[in-house]
Motif scaffolding. Structure first.
Motif, PDB file in Angstrom:
ATOM      1  N   LYS A 193     -23.092  -6.369  12.548  1.00  0.00           N
ATOM      2  CA  LYS A 193     -22.359  -6.718  11.762  1.00  0.00           C
ATOM      3  C   LYS A 193     -21.412  -7.972  12.075  1.00  0.00           C
ATOM      4  CE  LYS A 193     -18.935  -4.575   8.566  1.00  0.00           C
ATOM      5  NZ  LYS A 193     -18.261  -2.869   8.432  1.00  0.00           N
ATOM      6  N   MET A 194     -21.113  -8.602  11.161  1.00  0.00           N
ATOM      7  CA  MET A 194     -20.183  -9.858  11.511  1.00  0.00           C
ATOM      8  C   MET A 194     -18.970  -9.847  10.517  1.00  0.00           C
ATOM      9  SD  MET A 194     -21.189 -14.021  11.933  1.00  0.00           S
ATOM     10  CE  MET A 194     -22.827 -13.533  13.052  1.00  0.00           C
ATOM     11  N   THR A 195     -17.721 -10.010  11.083  1.00  0.00           N
ATOM     12  CA  THR A 195     -16.664 -10.050  10.152  1.00  0.00           C
ATOM     13  C   THR A 195     -15.784 -11.213  10.073  1.00  0.00           C
ATOM     14  OG1 THR A 195     -15.127  -8.770  11.280  1.00  0.00           O
ATOM     15  CG2 THR A 195     -16.612  -7.620   9.942  1.00  0.00           C
ATOM     16  N   GLY A 196     -14.966 -11.513   9.170  1.00  0.00           N
ATOM     17  CA  GLY A 196     -14.037 -12.718   9.171  1.00  0.00           C
ATOM     18  C   GLY A 196     -14.656 -13.908   9.179  1.00  0.00           C
ATOM     19  N   VAL A 197     -15.889 -14.101   8.506  1.00  0.00           N
ATOM     20  CA  VAL A 197     -16.483 -15.668   8.227  1.00  0.00           C
ATOM     21  C   VAL A 197     -15.790 -16.245   7.290  1.00  0.00           C
ATOM     22  CG1 VAL A 197     -18.762 -16.758   7.877  1.00  0.00           C
ATOM     23  CG2 VAL A 197     -18.636 -14.231   9.310  1.00  0.00           C
ATOM     24  N   THR A 210     -17.154  -1.611  11.793  1.00  0.00           N
ATOM     25  CA  THR A 210     -16.371  -2.869  12.267  1.00  0.00           C
ATOM     26  C   THR A 210     -15.754  -2.192  13.762  1.00  0.00           C
ATOM     27  OG1 THR A 210     -15.710  -3.457  10.137  1.00  0.00           O
ATOM     28  CG2 THR A 210     -14.386  -4.182  11.975  1.00  0.00           C
ATOM     29  N   THR A 211     -15.566  -1.082  13.748  1.00  0.00           N
ATOM     30  CA  THR A 211     -15.196  -0.389  15.104  1.00  0.00           C
ATOM     31  C   THR A 211     -16.319   0.872  15.385  1.00  0.00           C
ATOM     32  OG1 THR A 211     -12.931  -0.765  14.475  1.00  0.00           O
ATOM     33  CG2 THR A 211     -13.198   0.616  16.448  1.00  0.00           C
ATOM     34  N   PRO A 212     -17.254   0.339  16.249  1.00  0.00           N
ATOM     35  CA  PRO A 212     -18.446   1.240  16.353  1.00  0.00           C
ATOM     36  C   PRO A 212     -18.291   2.454  17.308  1.00  0.00           C
ATOM     37  CG  PRO A 212     -18.816  -0.884  17.362  1.00  0.00           C
ATOM     38  CD  PRO A 212     -17.583  -1.027  16.561  1.00  0.00           C
ATOM     39  N   ALA A 218     -25.228   5.033  22.978  1.00  0.00           N
ATOM     40  CA  ALA A 218     -26.550   4.387  22.369  1.00  0.00           C
ATOM     41  C   ALA A 218     -26.401   4.406  20.669  1.00  0.00           C
ATOM     42  CB  ALA A 218     -27.653   5.259  22.694  1.00  0.00           C
ATOM     43  N   TRP A 219     -25.297   5.310  20.223  1.00  0.00           N
ATOM     44  CA  TRP A 219     -25.122   5.496  18.873  1.00  0.00           C
ATOM     45  C   TRP A 219     -24.048   4.404  18.448  1.00  0.00           C
ATOM     46  CZ3 TRP A 219     -28.348   7.073  15.558  1.00  0.00           C
ATOM     47  CH2 TRP A 219     -27.669   7.452  14.281  1.00  0.00           C
ATOM     48  N   ARG A 220     -23.969   3.278  18.943  1.00  0.00           N
ATOM     49  CA  ARG A 220     -22.904   2.231  18.520  1.00  0.00           C
ATOM     50  C   ARG A 220     -23.703   0.949  18.196  1.00  0.00           C
ATOM     51  NH1 ARG A 220     -19.453   2.395  23.968  1.00  0.00           N
ATOM     52  NH2 ARG A 220     -18.733   4.409  24.010  1.00  0.00           N
ATOM     53  N   ASN A 221     -23.343   0.735  16.794  1.00  0.00           N
ATOM     54  CA  ASN A 221     -23.867  -0.685  16.411  1.00  0.00           C
ATOM     55  C   ASN A 221     -23.276  -1.939  17.081  1.00  0.00           C
ATOM     56  OD1 ASN A 221     -21.586   0.391  14.133  1.00  0.00           O
ATOM     57  ND2 ASN A 221     -21.619  -1.827  14.396  1.00  0.00           N
ATOM     58  N   GLN A 222     -23.942  -2.864  16.745  1.00  0.00           N
ATOM     59  CA  GLN A 222     -23.385  -4.256  17.236  1.00  0.00           C
ATOM     60  C   GLN A 222     -22.479  -4.962  16.415  1.00  0.00           C
ATOM     61  OE1 GLN A 222     -24.499  -4.578  20.331  1.00  0.00           O
ATOM     62  NE2 GLN A 222     -26.107  -2.951  20.051  1.00  0.00           N
ATOM     63  N   VAL A 223     -21.403  -5.510  16.953  1.00  0.00           N
ATOM     64  CA  VAL A 223     -20.440  -6.180  15.676  1.00  0.00           C
ATOM     65  C   VAL A 223     -19.758  -7.131  16.515  1.00  0.00           C
ATOM     66  CG1 VAL A 223     -18.439  -4.481  16.702  1.00  0.00           C
ATOM     67  CG2 VAL A 223     -18.144  -5.562  14.304  1.00  0.00           C
ATOM     68  N   ILE A 224     -19.445  -8.498  15.758  1.00  0.00           N
ATOM     69  CA  ILE A 224     -18.600  -9.474  16.122  1.00  0.00           C
ATOM     70  C   ILE A 224     -17.623  -9.575  14.848  1.00  0.00           C
ATOM     71  CG2 ILE A 224     -18.719 -11.851  16.627  1.00  0.00           C
ATOM     72  CD1 ILE A 224     -21.639 -11.707  17.485  1.00  0.00           C
ATOM     73  N   THR A 225     -16.290  -9.614  15.508  1.00  0.00           N
ATOM     74  CA  THR A 225     -15.288  -9.813  14.439  1.00  0.00           C
ATOM     75  C   THR A 225     -14.341 -11.022  14.681  1.00  0.00           C
ATOM     76  OG1 THR A 225     -13.729  -8.727  16.112  1.00  0.00           O
ATOM     77  CG2 THR A 225     -14.791  -7.088  14.409  1.00  0.00           C
ATOM     78  N   ASN A 234     -22.748 -17.166  16.743  1.00  0.00           N
ATOM     79  CA  ASN A 234     -22.396 -16.177  16.495  1.00  0.00           C
ATOM     80  C   ASN A 234     -23.838 -15.253  15.967  1.00  0.00           C
ATOM     81  OD1 ASN A 234     -19.716 -15.031  17.338  1.00  0.00           O
ATOM     82  ND2 ASN A 234     -19.228 -16.949  16.050  1.00  0.00           N
ATOM     83  N   LEU A 235     -24.341 -16.016  15.245  1.00  0.00           N
ATOM     84  CA  LEU A 235     -25.750 -15.340  14.794  1.00  0.00           C
ATOM     85  C   LEU A 235     -26.663 -15.105  15.953  1.00  0.00           C
ATOM     86  CD1 LEU A 235     -26.558 -17.130  11.590  1.00  0.00           C
ATOM     87  CD2 LEU A 235     -26.198 -14.870  11.868  1.00  0.00           C
ATOM     88  N   ARG A 236     -26.759 -16.137  16.855  1.00  0.00           N
ATOM     89  CA  ARG A 236     -27.475 -15.973  18.216  1.00  0.00           C
ATOM     90  C   ARG A 236     -27.070 -15.005  18.947  1.00  0.00           C
ATOM     91  NH1 ARG A 236     -26.269 -22.052  19.128  1.00  0.00           N
ATOM     92  NH2 ARG A 236     -28.065 -23.147  18.117  1.00  0.00           N
ATOM     93  N   THR A 237     -25.758 -14.757  19.251  1.00  0.00           N
ATOM     94  CA  THR A 237     -25.296 -13.503  19.902  1.00  0.00           C
ATOM     95  C   THR A 237     -25.711 -12.146  19.362  1.00  0.00           C
ATOM     96  OG1 THR A 237     -23.646 -14.862  21.000  1.00  0.00           O
ATOM     97  CG2 THR A 237     -23.323 -12.667  21.142  1.00  0.00           C
ATOM     98  N   LEU A 238     -25.476 -12.199  18.082  1.00  0.00           N
ATOM     99  CA  LEU A 238     -25.517 -10.724  17.222  1.00  0.00           C
ATOM    100  C   LEU A 238     -26.989 -10.378  17.430  1.00  0.00           C
ATOM    101  CD1 LEU A 238     -24.253  -8.598  15.976  1.00  0.00           C
ATOM    102  CD2 LEU A 238     -24.296  -9.869  13.487  1.00  0.00           C
ATOM    103  N   HIS A 239     -27.872 -11.507  16.950  1.00  0.00           N
ATOM    104  CA  HIS A 239     -29.084 -11.267  16.900  1.00  0.00           C
ATOM    105  C   HIS A 239     -29.743 -10.915  18.224  1.00  0.00           C
ATOM    106  CE1 HIS A 239     -33.525 -11.977  16.646  1.00  0.00           C
ATOM    107  NE2 HIS A 239     -33.376 -12.206  14.983  1.00  0.00           N
TER     108      HIS A 239
END
Length: 328
Positions: free
Chosen positions: A323-327, A160-162, A177-184, A196-201
């Motif tokens: 990762k997406m949180t708070g859905v 959640t905090t990459p 480069a070792w940070r995953n993508q996240v939307i909280t 948010n799916l579009r953005t995360l994808h």
């Protein structure tokens, strides 16, 4: 009249042979890995890597090019300087076990080889359920349970905090480069899931290999799966149907299939790329029976056999995972 002789069984040998035959048949692995969605996905996509040994699991990473690209004209000297573009991620071995136990009472009231084998299969079945549940729990975890003896799962891999803390001995605060993508804090899925799916994808496609390395699986709890079915209609197709007339069950977004797993954290969605996530196991502890087989402890009236696991989860390209949180 002399009664019929009762055959004498070597209980330890019969039990051990039964368990080993079951493991060798592949049935134990089938029952464990197909019982939950995430483990089944890891296995079916050949993302399980068997390793012979080593003090840790080592994965090579290519995080940048050689750094010698140069635009030139005519016979201008070219740049042949080689800059290090590789690093290594280290994943610690994690171990777990379950035991098949048959009490002395159960031994004495069962007679004949068929009864012994049936009793052994009952205990193996109970062990299967426990292994599957615990390994899937671990696969979604951050690896902190039991003093960090737990498999380091998705909650750590796709943080959640990459930028916080080391993962696989690499500091993402230093290595971007070792940070995953996240939307909280997504909020209402009915309103906010699709954009948010579009953005995360799109975020997960960026970087090395571009669009040819897009996410291909989305794991979420049942509630989010049902939201996806309800609100993503214009952007989805359905997969998973069987024979003629059978209804398909899993929506897909840009080729990534939505799959729900009851072990996934509430209000959380993982967007994964099968090219960059692995489940490592040691060849000698791949849900394997301990070499001693069924043993009778000196301080217990029972026969016991350990089924062992040694492995961990890992990735070779963390920025391809989202990762997406708070859905809600």
């Amino acid at each position: 009249m002399v009664g019929e002789a009762t055959p004498t069984l070597d209980w330890g040998d019969v039990l051990s042979t039964t368990l080993m035959a079951y493991i060798d048949s592949g049935m134990l692995h089938d029952q464990v890995f197909t019982s939950t969605a995430l483990l089944n996905w890891l296995r079916s996509g050949k993302r399980i890597r068997k390793i012979n040994g080593g003090d840790r699991i080592k994965v090579g990473l290519l995080h940048k090019g050689p750094g010698n690209y140069k635009r030139y004209s005519g016979d201008e000297v070219l740049n042949i300087t080689q800059q290090p573009g590789r690093t290594v991620a280290f994943f610690n071995w994690k171990q777990s076990s379950t035991a098949a136990v048959i009490s002395g009472l159960e031994q004495r009231v069962n007679s004949g080889e068929a009864s012994v084998r049936d009793l052994a299969k009952d205990r193996i079945g109970a062990a299967e359920l426990e292994i599957a549940d615990e390994l899937t729990t671990d696969a979604f975890s951050n690896g902190s349970a039991n003093s960090s003896k737990q498999v380091t799962g998705l909650d750590a891999m796709v943080d959640t905090t990459p930028t916080a803390g080391e993962y696989a001995d690499i500091d993402p605060a230093v290595n971007t480069a070792w940070r995953n993508q996240v939307i909280t804090g997504v909020g209402s899925g009915a309103v906010n899931l699709l954009p948010n799916l579009r953005t995360l994808h799109n975020d997960c496609q960026e970087g090395s290999k571009g669009v040819r390395s897009a996410p291909d699986a989305i794991f979420c709890p049942q509630a989010i799966h049902e939201i996806a079915e309800a609100v993503v209609q214009p952007a989805i197709r359905y997969a998973g149907g069987g024979g003629k007339g059978e209804m398909s069950i899993n929506p897909m977004f840009r080729g990534a299939e939505f799959v729900w797993d009851e072990h996934c954290q509430a209000q959380t969605l993982y967007m994964l790329n099968s090219n960059h996530i692995f489940f490592f196991v040691h060849k000698q502890a791949d849900l394997s029976m301990a070499p001693e087989g069924f043993q009778r402890p000196i301080n217990q009236d029972s026969y016991t056999a350990q089924i062992l696991f040694q492995g961990n989860m890992g990735t070779n390209n963390r920025r391809k995972l989202g990762k997406m949180t708070g859905v809600t």
